[in-house]
Design an enzyme around this catalytic site. Sequence first.
Site, mmCIF file in Angstrom:
data_model
loop_
_atom_site.group_PDB
_atom_site.id
_atom_site.type_symbol
_atom_site.label_atom_id
_atom_site.label_comp_id
_atom_site.label_asym_id
_atom_site.label_seq_id
_atom_site.Cartn_x
_atom_site.Cartn_y
_atom_site.Cartn_z
ATOM 1 N N CYS A 69 -23.921 -2.779 2.776
ATOM 2 C CA CYS A 69 -22.725 -1.862 2.805
ATOM 3 C C CYS A 69 -23.190 -0.699 2.300
ATOM 4 C CB CYS A 69 -21.488 -2.524 2.265
ATOM 5 S SG CYS A 69 -21.965 -2.900 0.436
ATOM 6 N N CYS B 289 -27.573 -8.353 -1.993
ATOM 7 C CA CYS B 289 -27.295 -7.622 -0.588
ATOM 8 C C CYS B 289 -26.671 -6.350 -0.968
ATOM 9 C CB CYS B 289 -26.307 -8.349 0.165
ATOM 10 S SG CYS B 289 -25.802 -7.604 1.721
ATOM 11 N N CYS C 263 -21.801 -11.256 -3.581
ATOM 12 C CA CYS C 263 -22.553 -10.228 -2.996
ATOM 13 C C CYS C 263 -24.108 -10.255 -3.282
ATOM 14 C CB CYS C 263 -22.430 -8.706 -3.413
ATOM 15 S SG CYS C 263 -20.679 -8.108 -2.756
ATOM 16 N N CYS D 73 -23.955 3.584 4.858
ATOM 17 C CA CYS D 73 -23.001 4.826 4.658
ATOM 18 C C CYS D 73 -23.524 5.982 5.045
ATOM 19 C CB CYS D 73 -22.551 4.611 3.318
ATOM 20 S SG CYS D 73 -21.044 6.090 3.090
ATOM 21 N N ASP E 117 0.731 -1.205 0.130
ATOM 22 C CA ASP E 117 0.126 0.225 0.067
ATOM 23 C C ASP E 117 0.925 1.381 0.031
ATOM 24 O OD1 ASP E 117 -2.478 1.438 0.059
ATOM 25 O OD2 ASP E 117 -2.595 1.277 2.139
ATOM 26 N N CYS F 218 -13.789 4.651 9.493
ATOM 27 C CA CYS F 218 -14.868 4.273 9.361
ATOM 28 C C CYS F 218 -14.938 2.750 9.023
ATOM 29 C CB CYS F 218 -15.713 4.947 8.559
ATOM 30 S SG CYS F 218 -17.619 4.570 8.718
ATOM 31 N N CYS G 205 -16.312 9.866 1.625
ATOM 32 C CA CYS G 205 -16.151 8.543 2.552
ATOM 33 C C CYS G 205 -15.375 9.201 3.759
ATOM 34 C CB CYS G 205 -15.212 7.782 1.725
ATOM 35 S SG CYS G 205 -14.560 6.245 2.896
ATOM 36 N N CYS H 51 -19.420 0.116 6.762
ATOM 37 C CA CYS H 51 -19.591 -0.867 5.447
ATOM 38 C C CYS H 51 -18.845 -1.975 5.736
ATOM 39 C CB CYS H 51 -19.131 0.215 4.091
ATOM 40 S SG CYS H 51 -17.574 0.514 3.839
#
Length: 372
Positions: free
Chosen positions: A185, A182, A179, A189, A125, A232, A205, A235
């Site tokens: 998430c 669904c 997914c 938010c 990263d 956060c 975000c 989600c």
Amino acid sequence: METRARHLGFDDIRVTRPDAVPALVERLPVWLAAGHHGDMMWMVDRADQRADPATLWPGVRSVIMLGMTYGPDENPLDVLNRRDRGAIAAYAQRRDYHEVLKGKLKELGGYLSAKGDVRVKVFVDTAPVMEKPLAEAAGLGWQGKHTVLISRAHGNWLLLGAIYTSADLVADAPETDHCGSCRRCLDICPTGAFPAPYQLDARRCISYLTIEHEGPIPREFRAAIGNRIFGCDDCLAVCPWNKFAAVAGEGRLAARADLAAPPLAELARLDDAAFRTRFAGTPIKRTGRDRFLRNVLVAIGNSGSLALAPEAARCLGDSSPLVRGAAVWAVGRLLDASSLRAAFARCGADERDDEVRAEWQNALAQHPAAPG
């Protein structure tokens, strides 16, 4: 190699080809052109290398993607009801994963190199590498509707590392999307950061606003941030696939008890030296004291607690305009009209920073002077 990787603490390891995600060449420029990266200009820099691993390193023949779980032992959403406490994202409540994973990736890369004439480069990263699409192509998981990688074995709680290598390895099959219908998430938010499934507008975000964004948090998002002071997990935490997740097993990634729900009053008093000492070795330190206190003061403003008003008022004289501006907003939410105007007379009347003066004007406008 898999045995060695698991011995080092990795929970999953898969292989893909550097050209396994050709769509990135088209998708990334579209996302950037829409401005969804906000002021993260490092996303724009070397965008060609992000979209194509071979552009970053022409010698790459295979990409080894590894995952290490950091599953929390409690529901990250519980702390949101404790308004006098700060909510810190689960990954940041522990040692900086960059340090932990990079050392292990180097050791695994050295092990691979020792097997023959093989070159490697490791990434965690900190380079133009699109880890999540590559992890999906390698079969570690799939990018959910919230754009985070989801693993059928580990849920949302995987830290990713990559090894680019000149070795021609057998690629694993990519993971498919699970997914279904669904949308938990997306619906949870607080700031509406998903314009559509599988799309993220970072500018909305909370993780971006509290970590990457350098200036004042836009007023339209402050109330929705609540007591989230660094990142956060909303989600991630509601994903049904977390039922298969395990608590972090790597000892160096054990969560620190003092970061689970720290008192806002305590955090608001941190000077730079105390901030550096308290958060040494964690991801929080990289954000810096001023941005962190900005977040803490927004949380204080959302607390509804008169007991915290003096903590915000104390920051009205801070040396950082970013902190002072956030303090103005906080006292504006907590003090009555007469107390706010008295605070303005003491601290704001001579304010020379334009942004802080604008915060005062906005706060006073929300508290009209009593008639007569």
